[in-house]
Structures are given as C-alpha cells and as structure tokens.
Design an enzyme around this catalytic site. Structure first.
Site, PDB file in Angstrom:
ATOM      1  N   SER A   1       0.643  -1.383   0.012  1.00  0.00           N
ATOM      2  CA  SER A   1      -0.054   0.043  -0.058  1.00  0.00           C
ATOM      3  C   SER A   1       0.627   1.281  -0.131  1.00  0.00           C
ATOM      4  O   SER A   1       2.152   1.167   0.444  1.00  0.00           O
ATOM      5  CB  SER A   1      -0.670   0.029   1.129  1.00  0.00           C
TER       6      SER A   1
HETATM    7  N1  SAH Z   1      -0.622  -5.149   3.905  1.00  0.00           N
HETATM    8  C1  SAH Z   1       0.259  -5.285   2.760  1.00  0.00           C
HETATM    9  C2  SAH Z   1      -0.665  -4.950   1.583  1.00  0.00           C
HETATM   10  C3  SAH Z   1      -1.219  -6.296   0.982  1.00  0.00           C
HETATM   11  S1  SAH Z   1      -2.013  -6.037  -0.675  1.00  0.00           S
HETATM   12  C4  SAH Z   1       1.491  -4.618   2.642  1.00  0.00           C
HETATM   13  O1  SAH Z   1       1.709  -3.758   3.714  1.00  0.00           O
HETATM   14  O2  SAH Z   1       2.046  -5.075   1.943  1.00  0.00           O
HETATM   15  C5  SAH Z   1      -3.457  -7.441   0.191  1.00  0.00           C
HETATM   16  C6  SAH Z   1      -3.186  -8.845   0.483  1.00  0.00           C
HETATM   17  O3  SAH Z   1      -4.194  -9.568   0.905  1.00  0.00           O
HETATM   18  C7  SAH Z   1      -2.385  -9.502  -1.076  1.00  0.00           C
HETATM   19  O4  SAH Z   1      -1.254  -9.960  -0.571  1.00  0.00           O
HETATM   20  C8  SAH Z   1      -3.389 -10.506  -0.985  1.00  0.00           C
HETATM   21  O5  SAH Z   1      -2.830 -11.653  -1.374  1.00  0.00           O
HETATM   22  C9  SAH Z   1      -4.035 -10.826   0.468  1.00  0.00           C
HETATM   23  N2  SAH Z   1      -5.236 -11.419   0.372  1.00  0.00           N
HETATM   24  C10 SAH Z   1      -6.455 -11.502  -0.445  1.00  0.00           C
HETATM   25  N3  SAH Z   1      -7.594 -11.843   0.193  1.00  0.00           N
HETATM   26  C11 SAH Z   1      -7.093 -12.793   1.009  1.00  0.00           C
HETATM   27  C12 SAH Z   1      -7.431 -13.702   2.073  1.00  0.00           C
HETATM   28  N4  SAH Z   1      -8.726 -14.113   1.882  1.00  0.00           N
HETATM   29  N5  SAH Z   1      -6.852 -14.217   3.109  1.00  0.00           N
HETATM   30  C13 SAH Z   1      -5.475 -13.616   3.037  1.00  0.00           C
HETATM   31  N6  SAH Z   1      -4.838 -13.004   2.432  1.00  0.00           N
HETATM   32  C14 SAH Z   1      -5.662 -12.243   1.354  1.00  0.00           C
END
Ligand code: SAH
Length: 223
Positions: free
Chosen positions: A64
């Site tokens: 993000s």
């Molecule tokens: N917090 C992260 C941003 C991640 S983007 C950072 O600081 O880099 C959102 C993430 O959510 C992605 O990696 C995606 O794979 C994950 N995601 C999506 N659906 C999910 C689910 N049901 N369970 C776990 N992770 C999930």
C-alpha cells in the site's frame, strides 16, 4: 557513503506524506522513521520505496501507499498492549508497523510466496512479535482471538462475520469494503456486545479473495 542510504527519503516521506496530512501520533511517527520500507519492496523498485503510491510486490499484489498504511494503523488507536490481527500480509510492511505499535501481531496471507518472503524479512528485521500465517484471512485466525485490533488490507464485499466475532469488547476493526472502484474505508467497534461503524474515506485496494471475498466472476484480476 551513508550507512543508511534511504534515511533522507524515509524522513521526507514521514514529514510530507504522513505528518503534513495530519497524522501526528508520536509513536506512529517513530515507528515509520525507523522501518526500512525499501526492504519490503522488490529490489528493482527500491528507488521508489518512499514514493507516494502503492507498488507491485509479485503474485499480482501491491504494497500500500505509505500514507494508507499510516492512516489505517492510526485508526486502530493502539496503545502498546494489544493483540492484533492483520488480513493480507502482502509485503509484511504493514505488519512490521503494527509490530511497533502493539504487543503481538498475527498476520494472515493466502499466497504462500508472499507469506514466506514476508516472514523472512520480518525475522531479519527482528520483528519477533509477528507471526505470519498462511490461509484464508476472511475466516480470521480464531486460535489467537480475541483481538483488540483487526486490520484488513484487501477490499471485502461486506465485513466478514468471523472478523467481527473475533473482535474483543472495545476493539476496532479497520477494513476497506465495497465494489471495485467504489470502496469505503470503515472502522467498526464492538461496544457492549453491539457493533457500530463509521466511514472514513473512499479508497482503492486489491480484492479480498476466499470464502468471504470476491470471486473471479465479479472481480477477475487482483488490481
Ligand atoms: N498489507 C500489505 C498490503 C497487501 S495487498 C502490505 O503492507 O504490503 C493485500 C493482500 O491481501 C495481498 O497480498 C493478497 O494476496 C491478500 N489477500 C487477499 N485475499 C486474502 C484472503 N482471503 N486471506 C488472506 N490474504 C488475502
């Protein structure tokens, strides 16, 4: 040469993107000033690690924008004693920020490659109060519940019921909810066994997948 080649960019990011936009909790600013965000982005994008935007991290996912990470952390209003759950580990950067603000952090990621990589970096940086789990975060992580704070970093169609159930009395859940192109950042609170929520601002996140997430028919690609 400076030992920390990114120190100036990091300080500038915190001053211009976070403090100037109104986030001034000293604990949060201290954590952001100390965390090497460049370690959480792919090597070929390190020169952009402090830019005011999300960046690709592989598996079709993104880290993000720094301000969004800071804002969501601030909305949890952590004091330092909390047990916190993050859904969507991604790069691990948000988990590292939370690790500096809470007592314990559990973070859950569905992509094994991202979970493994994030776990490695968090260990290298000494974030020993974070545990990375792999699985469907829409189900929460019941084994370590209840949580005083829950942070979801992917957009859900509606708030997954298990996450509300795993929220401690007085706890806060921060989550982007809504359809592609029309998501709202929400803060939910559990008070006296009731839930209330407020809407903060429109946001753009990748979709939450899994049982409580978006299916590929409704939202085909993860961006
Ligand atoms: N917090 C992260 C941003 C991640 S983007 C950072 O600081 O880099 C959102 C993430 O959510 C992605 O990696 C995606 O794979 C994950 N995601 C999506 N659906 C999910 C689910 N049901 N369970 C776990 N992770 C999930």
């Amino acid at each position: 040469m400076s030992l920390d080649a990114y120190a100036d960019q990091r300080a500038e990011m915190v001053a211009q993107q976070v403090e100037r936009r109104g986030l001034q909790d000293p604990r949060l600013l201290t954590v952001l000033r100390s965390l090497p965000r460049e370690r959480f982005v792919p090597e070929n994008l390190r020169h952009m690690a402090y830019h005011d935007q999300p960046l690709p991290i592989g598996s079709g996912q993104t880290i993000s924008q720094p301000y969004m990470t800071a804002l969501m952390s601030a909305l949890l209003q952590l004091q330092g004693h909390e047990n916190v759950l993050e859904i969507g580990t991604g790069s691990g950067y948000q988990a590292a920020v939370l690790a500096g603000l809470a007592r314990v952090v559990h973070t859950c990621e569905r992509h094994a490659a991202l979970a493994d990589q994030a776990g490695r970096i968090l260990a290298e940086l000494g974030c020993h109060n974070v545990t990375v789990h792999r699985g469907d975060g829409g189900l929460g992580w019941p084994a370590a519940a209840p949580y005083q704070g829950i942070l979801v970093t992917a957009a859900a169609p509606i708030v997954p019921r298990p996450l509300l159930e795993q929220l401690a009395e007085g706890g806060r859940l921060v989550i982007p909810a809504g359809v592609r192109g029309r998501q709202m950042l929400q803060v939910w609170r559990r008070l006296g066994g009731q839930f209330n929520h407020e809407e903060i601002m429109p946001v753009f996140f990748v979709p939450l997948r899994g049982q409580f997430g978006w299916n590929e028919a409704d939202w085909p690609v993860d961006n």
